[in-house]
Design a protein around this motif. Structure first.
Motif, PDB file in Angstrom:
ATOM      1  N   PRO A   1      -1.499   2.064  -2.704  1.00 51.40           N
ATOM      2  CA  PRO A   1      -2.414   3.071  -2.782  1.00 51.40           C
ATOM      3  C   PRO A   1      -1.885   4.439  -2.184  1.00 51.40           C
ATOM      4  O   PRO A   1      -1.499   4.433  -1.266  1.00 51.40           O
ATOM      5  CB  PRO A   1      -3.516   2.507  -1.804  1.00 51.40           C
ATOM      6  CG  PRO A   1      -3.202   1.290  -1.676  1.00 51.40           C
ATOM      7  CD  PRO A   1      -1.672   0.991  -1.706  1.00 51.40           C
TER       8      PRO A   1
ATOM      9  N   ASN B   1      -7.988   7.751  -3.115  1.00 48.65           N
ATOM     10  CA  ASN B   1      -6.786   7.224  -3.191  1.00 48.65           C
ATOM     11  C   ASN B   1      -6.735   6.173  -4.533  1.00 48.65           C
ATOM     12  O   ASN B   1      -7.577   5.873  -4.800  1.00 48.65           O
ATOM     13  CB  ASN B   1      -6.236   6.508  -2.027  1.00 48.65           C
ATOM     14  CG  ASN B   1      -7.369   5.538  -1.682  1.00 48.65           C
ATOM     15  OD1 ASN B   1      -7.305   4.365  -2.421  1.00 48.65           O
ATOM     16  ND2 ASN B   1      -7.921   5.867  -0.588  1.00 48.65           N
TER      17      ASN B   1
ATOM     18  N   GLN C   1      -4.046   3.742  -7.211  1.00 51.50           N
ATOM     19  CA  GLN C   1      -3.145   2.840  -7.345  1.00 51.50           C
ATOM     20  C   GLN C   1      -3.070   2.238  -8.806  1.00 51.50           C
ATOM     21  O   GLN C   1      -3.919   1.972  -9.476  1.00 51.50           O
ATOM     22  CB  GLN C   1      -3.760   1.621  -6.442  1.00 51.50           C
ATOM     23  CG  GLN C   1      -2.324   0.659  -6.425  1.00 51.50           C
ATOM     24  CD  GLN C   1      -3.024  -0.685  -5.554  1.00 51.50           C
ATOM     25  OE1 GLN C   1      -4.033  -0.708  -4.974  1.00 51.50           O
ATOM     26  NE2 GLN C   1      -1.905  -1.433  -5.052  1.00 51.50           N
TER      27      GLN C   1
ATOM     28  N   LYS D   1      -6.617   1.176  -9.910  1.00 51.85           N
ATOM     29  CA  LYS D   1      -7.556   1.150  -9.038  1.00 51.85           C
ATOM     30  C   LYS D   1      -7.822   2.514  -8.149  1.00 51.85           C
ATOM     31  O   LYS D   1      -6.821   3.200  -7.930  1.00 51.85           O
ATOM     32  CB  LYS D   1      -7.207   0.124  -7.915  1.00 51.85           C
ATOM     33  CG  LYS D   1      -8.483  -0.419  -7.014  1.00 51.85           C
ATOM     34  CD  LYS D   1      -8.230  -1.695  -6.409  1.00 51.85           C
ATOM     35  CE  LYS D   1      -7.756  -1.618  -5.029  1.00 51.85           C
ATOM     36  NZ  LYS D   1      -7.354  -2.699  -4.410  1.00 51.85           N
TER      37      LYS D   1
ATOM     38  N   GLU E   1     -10.385   4.502  -5.447  1.00 53.81           N
ATOM     39  CA  GLU E   1     -11.088   4.405  -4.541  1.00 53.81           C
ATOM     40  C   GLU E   1     -11.647   5.548  -3.962  1.00 53.81           C
ATOM     41  O   GLU E   1     -10.629   6.325  -3.561  1.00 53.81           O
ATOM     42  CB  GLU E   1     -10.845   3.488  -3.251  1.00 53.81           C
ATOM     43  CG  GLU E   1     -10.800   1.885  -3.492  1.00 53.81           C
ATOM     44  CD  GLU E   1     -10.609   1.106  -2.543  1.00 53.81           C
ATOM     45  OE1 GLU E   1     -10.575  -0.078  -2.635  1.00 53.81           O
ATOM     46  OE2 GLU E   1     -10.736   1.412  -1.224  1.00 53.81           O
TER      47      GLU E   1
ATOM     48  N   HIS F   1     -15.575   2.679  -6.262  1.00 53.90           N
ATOM     49  CA  HIS F   1     -14.510   1.959  -6.685  1.00 53.90           C
ATOM     50  C   HIS F   1     -14.383   1.818  -8.157  1.00 53.90           C
ATOM     51  O   HIS F   1     -15.408   1.244  -8.836  1.00 53.90           O
ATOM     52  CB  HIS F   1     -14.515   0.688  -6.091  1.00 53.90           C
ATOM     53  CG  HIS F   1     -14.459   0.647  -4.714  1.00 53.90           C
ATOM     54  ND1 HIS F   1     -14.624  -0.521  -4.020  1.00 53.90           N
ATOM     55  CD2 HIS F   1     -14.241   1.619  -3.721  1.00 53.90           C
ATOM     56  CE1 HIS F   1     -14.402  -0.457  -2.538  1.00 53.90           C
ATOM     57  NE2 HIS F   1     -14.605   0.799  -2.464  1.00 53.90           N
TER      58      HIS F   1
END
Ligand SMILES: *[C@@H]1O[C@H](CO)[C@@H](O)[C@H](O)[C@H]1NC(C)=O
Ligand SMILES: *[C@@H]1O[C@H](CO)[C@@H](O)[C@H](O)[C@H]1NC(C)=O
Length: 877
Positions: free
Chosen positions: A717, A755, A757, A770, A772, A805
């Motif tokens: 991340p 952040n 990923q 992902k 967040e 998320h």
């Protein structure tokens, strides 16, 4: 002869009677020269929470007021006003304060047929607060006996006063449109503003001869944040004056005019308007200087606190004091050894402060030799770009800097975006426009540079600059690029056009957007088409325009993702607006060729969705997700967090994603032939409060992508964006009838930690991403007054930490399947009200605090059926 004289006299008598009735309706008995009357005076002032007014904090002033008429003719009188035995007590409780002795010194007021024309003070006696209070008392003797509209000056300002009589002795006066210097500073975006609801009136009773018996004057003010209907403070002041009934003799002045008396007594003349020294010597937080305050807040500004409400609250504490700070103090904070770890947050702070001193302090850090330096320099420029108090000098300095050559393209891009956005906000300020000198200079700079670009990368940078400037005079240039430039430039120009207010699009522009969407004379990139469609839909198509748009669904246009996007957007608009839903249904049902499965369920993975992000008791906000897909992978996506108040909305944060050339890895689709030879790249485009930042490229070129895929560097991340920025930033003053000046302020801040990923496996033929986002939001305000009798304040705040998320999983082992999930964990909102009072002559302020915590449920946003099906499909593998 005698009878003639008698008749004549009678005639004269009745004439004078008529005239006197007409001229001075019934003031006949008011203010007899050589007499003094005593009145009981009481002023009850309190402040509180608009949502729950049961708890009050304030003070009561009592005094005896003597009003003697020391000079006068039929219409004009000179009143000598003496305040005696003043006392002040707190509410609630019976704490007693002391009152400055100079209040007892008499002062004078000139009264003319119900109007006060001026007040006169002995020189060097009363301070400004004393005189303001005395003006408030004098103004109570201002009243009219004929119904109608008058203009009156008093401490509330220059007001329209409307008089209505209930009987020959009872009257009502309501005041409106009071003009005073409010020194109002507010954000241009409606949802981030605050509002003031005011009611000012008086009820009074006179004797049958027109002398004042009783006056009850009241001011009521409610100060509310637009985003939180429930969050606000009120102020109420009731002044009551009642005659005691005893009349005494008083010495009179023999001079021929008021002016002579004023000269004789060496009085200083003044108006009833107040001119308070508003900037109090010290501000909240125990009156600390910026250095002390910074030391106190340091721990909340550390890197690990980004995305928390502690950091947003700390910024709010610091900014007002930072705006008054000297360059030396700001520099000291910035250069301190212990500041190294929180320098990014300090750059946010300096950008939010937006003073010349803060700019000078930050400029010493505008370097880009290393990645760390570049990061800090960009943090400042990005914070400055969203600030709502832009200054001309700073814009001129940015323009100067932008004219220089910079070896870092990232720095140069961010500088241009900061310059453009700051200028756009400057053009919105009262008294400015897009024709203001410095604004024209910046526009000319950007357009000249754009026209001189030889490479696309250069053009993107300046097109983004025009996007941030949003000057209507650049729309022709952008439209020309959208219509004629190569594909990617055309898309960038369309993105910029999409940012403009829809109110500037006339029929001519509309037909050009249609030209692009329908590809009337040539093919356009699908993103240019979907962007043109976004604008056409924002323009609220009528039924025939809607039927026209729908034709695309039936056409043999191969771009099924564009069809899917259209259908998704139509469904999204229908869900939001029932009238549009009805129009849409009618348009589909009236066309049998349209109303069938093949047309209405095109293949394609593009989605358009709008979901609530936050509702009562918190603010209203929604998430809009637009994902344009191509060949099974994302081509242009955005998730926009929008604050909504009534019919107005403003974007807080937009996370944009783009990718090109990726579909070659995923599938070999006939649709993407034109992208096959394209560079492979993907990245993120963020917009903070409507200001787009330079893109953050994840990778560029196939080699780099392969590198990422194999080495897994993108699998950790990585913070994509971290900053604390101001939301509300409003300030104004309010002048009350009793001479008090209220200070009203609404501030908000948002702390964001984003952040992301991405993992991709070419072996497994799948990819996951992902994102967040941790958010800390503080929205706060205060109403305060600092009078002769007390310092009184109510502060309120709502604090919360919503999180978001967003995950997506893409499987391309067969037909591409994409599963997206949008989650919001549960969170809390804490609402706090603090009321404080410090009576004059006492040492300890009394503070009362109430707070409520609301639990806000978590949300798993249902996206759509197709998405659910695909999530199930991917889960099974
Ligand atoms: C208002 O505040 C008082 C005192 O804190 C409390 O007892 C009362 O329940 C509150 N009323 C409402 C409607 O919240
Ligand atoms: C928020 O939405 C609710 C429900 O639609 C509405 O009643 C309320 O007035 C809205 N609040 C604001 C501040 O617009």
């Amino acid at each position: 002869m005698m009878t003639e004289i008698k008749l004549c006299l009678m005639f004269l008598f009745s004439l004078s009677f008529i005239v006197s009735v007409y001229m001075a309706p019934a003031f006949g008995d008011a203010f007899h020269v050589g007499t003094e009357e005593k009145f009981d005076f009481i002023n009850v002032v309190h402040v509180g929470n608009t949502k729950n007014a049961t708890v009050q904090t304030g003070y009561t002033i009592r005094a005896t007021i003597g009003v003697g008429t020391v000079w006068g003719d039929d219409e004009t009188k000179l009143l000598k006003i003496t305040i005696s035995n003043p006392s002040v007590k707190s509410i609630p409780g019976d704490a007693v304060g002391s009152v400055d002795d100079s209040v007892n010194t008499p002062f004078y007021a000139s009264w003319n047929l119900g109007r006060l024309q001026g007040v006169y003070f002995y020189p060097n006696v009363g301070s400004i607060p004393v005189q303001s209070f005395q003006k408030g008392i004098a103004a109570l003797f201002q009243y009219q006996l004929l119904d109608g509209l008058y203009e009156e000056d008093d401490p509330s300002g220059r007001c329209k006063a409307k008089y209505i009589s209930h009987s020959s002795t009872r009257y009502h006066k309501s005041k409106s449109d009071c003009y005073f210097n409010a020194n109002r500073i507010e954000r241009a975006e409606y949802p981030l503003r605050s509002s003031l609801k005011v009611s000012r009136s008086a009820d009074f009773t006179v004797s049958p001869e027109g002398a004042l018996q009783k006056m009850v004057s009241q001011d009521y003010v409610k100060y509310l944040l637009h985003v939180h209907e429930q969050l606000g403070a009120y102020y109420e002041s009731v002044m009551r004056l009642e005659v005691e009934g005893t009349v005494q003799k008083i010495d009179i002045h023999r001079s021929s005019s008021i002016q002579d008396i004023v000269k004789e007594l060496n009085l200083v003349s003044d108006t009833l308007l107040i001119d308070p020294e508003i900037s109090p010597k010290c501000e909240g937080s125990g009156c600390l200087g910026i250095i002390e305050l910074f030391k106190q807040n340091k721990k909340h500004l550390s890197n690990d606190k980004i995305g928390s409400a502690q950091s947003s609250s700390a910024l709010l504490e610091l900014v007002p004091v930072g705006r008054k700070a000297y360059l030396e103090d700001l520099t000291r904070i910035l250069k301190a050894k212990s500041s190294v770890e929180l320098k990014g947050q300090l750059m946010d702070f300096l950008g939010a402060v937006q003073t010349i001193s803060a700019h000078k302090a930050a400029k010493s850090e505008l370097k880009y030799g290393s990645d760390e330096e570049l990061l800090l320099a960009e943090r400042y420029l990005q914070a400055l770009a969203v600030g709502s108090r832009p200054q001309k000098e700073i814009i001129e300095d940015l323009l100067e800097m932008a004219r220089e050559q910079h070896t870092s393209p990232k720095f140069a891009d961010t500088l241009i975006q900061c310059l453009a956005s700051t200028t756009q906000r400057y053009a919105q300020l009262e008294g400015n426009s897009y024709d203001t000198d410095v604004v024209v200079k910046v526009r000319t700079f950007l357009t000249t540079k754009l026209k001189a670009c030889s490479e696309e990368a250069c053009m993107f940078q300046y097109i983004r600059g025009l996007h941030n400037l949003r000057c209507p005079k650049t729309t022709d240039l952008l439209m020309k690029l959208a219509l004629e430039a190569p594909r990617l430039v055309s898309v960038a120009a369309m993105k910029a056009l999409r940012a403009f207010s829809i109110y500037i699009w006339n029929d001519d522009f509309r037909s050009k957007f249609e030209e692009i969407f329908f590809q009337v004379s040539k093919p356009y990139d699908s993103s240019a088409r979907t962007l043109a469609l976004d604008i056409l839909l924002d323009l609220k198509p009528d039924s025939s325009e809607l039927s026209h748009l729908l034709q695309v669904l039936k056409s043999n246009d191969k771009a099924f993702e564009v069809k899917q996007y259209l259908l998704q957007k139509l469904r999204m608009s229908a869900a939001k607006c029932p009238a549009f839903a009805a129009d849409l249904r009618r348009a589909i049902e009236s066309d049998p060729a349209m109303n069938n499965y093949d047309v209405l369920v095109p293949k394609g993975l593009s989605t358009a969705l709008r979901r609530p992000f936050s509702t009562l008791p918190s603010f209203n906000a929604s998430l809009t997700s637009l994902q344009e897909m191509s060949g099974g992978v994302l081509k242009r996506g955005s998730v926009d967090l929008t604050l909504e108040v009534a019919d107005e909305s403003t974007s807080l944060f937009t996370l944009g994603l783009y990718a090109r050339g990726l579909s070659a890895f995923v599938s070999s689709n006939e649709e993407d032939s034109n992208e096959a030879e394209e560079d492979t790249t993907a990245g993120m485009e963020l917009a903070i409060q409507g200001t787009v930042m330079r893109p953050l490229e994840f990778f560029s070129g196939k080699g780099e992508l392969m590198g990422h895929v194999w080495s897994g560097t993108a699998s950790e991340p990585t913070p994509a964006y971290q900053a604390i920025t101001l939301l509300q930033d409003n300030e104004e003053h309010f002048h009350s009838h009793n001479g008090a000046a209220l200070n009203l302020r609404a501030n908000g801040a948002i702390s964001i930690d984003l952040n992301g990923q991405v993992t991709m496996s070419l072996w497994g033929r799948n990819a996951q991403s992902k994102v967040e986002q941790n958010i800390g939001i503080t929205m706060a305000g205060q109403l305060s007054l600092d009078t002769l009798f007390a310092k009184l304040a109510v502060r309120f705040s709502a604090i919360q930490e919503p999180r978001l998320h967003l995950t997506s999983a893409l499987d391309f082992s067969g037909d591409p399947a994409l599963c997206m999930q949008l989650l919001q964990p549960k969170n809390q909102m804490k609402v706090e009200f603090v009321r404080t009072i410090l009576l004059a002559g006492t040492k300890q302020p009394v503070e009362r605090k109430t707070s409520t915590t609301y639990n806000l449920n978590g949300l798993t946003h249902a996206l759509n059926r197709k998405n659910n099906e695909m999530c199930n499909l991917i889960a099974k593998k």
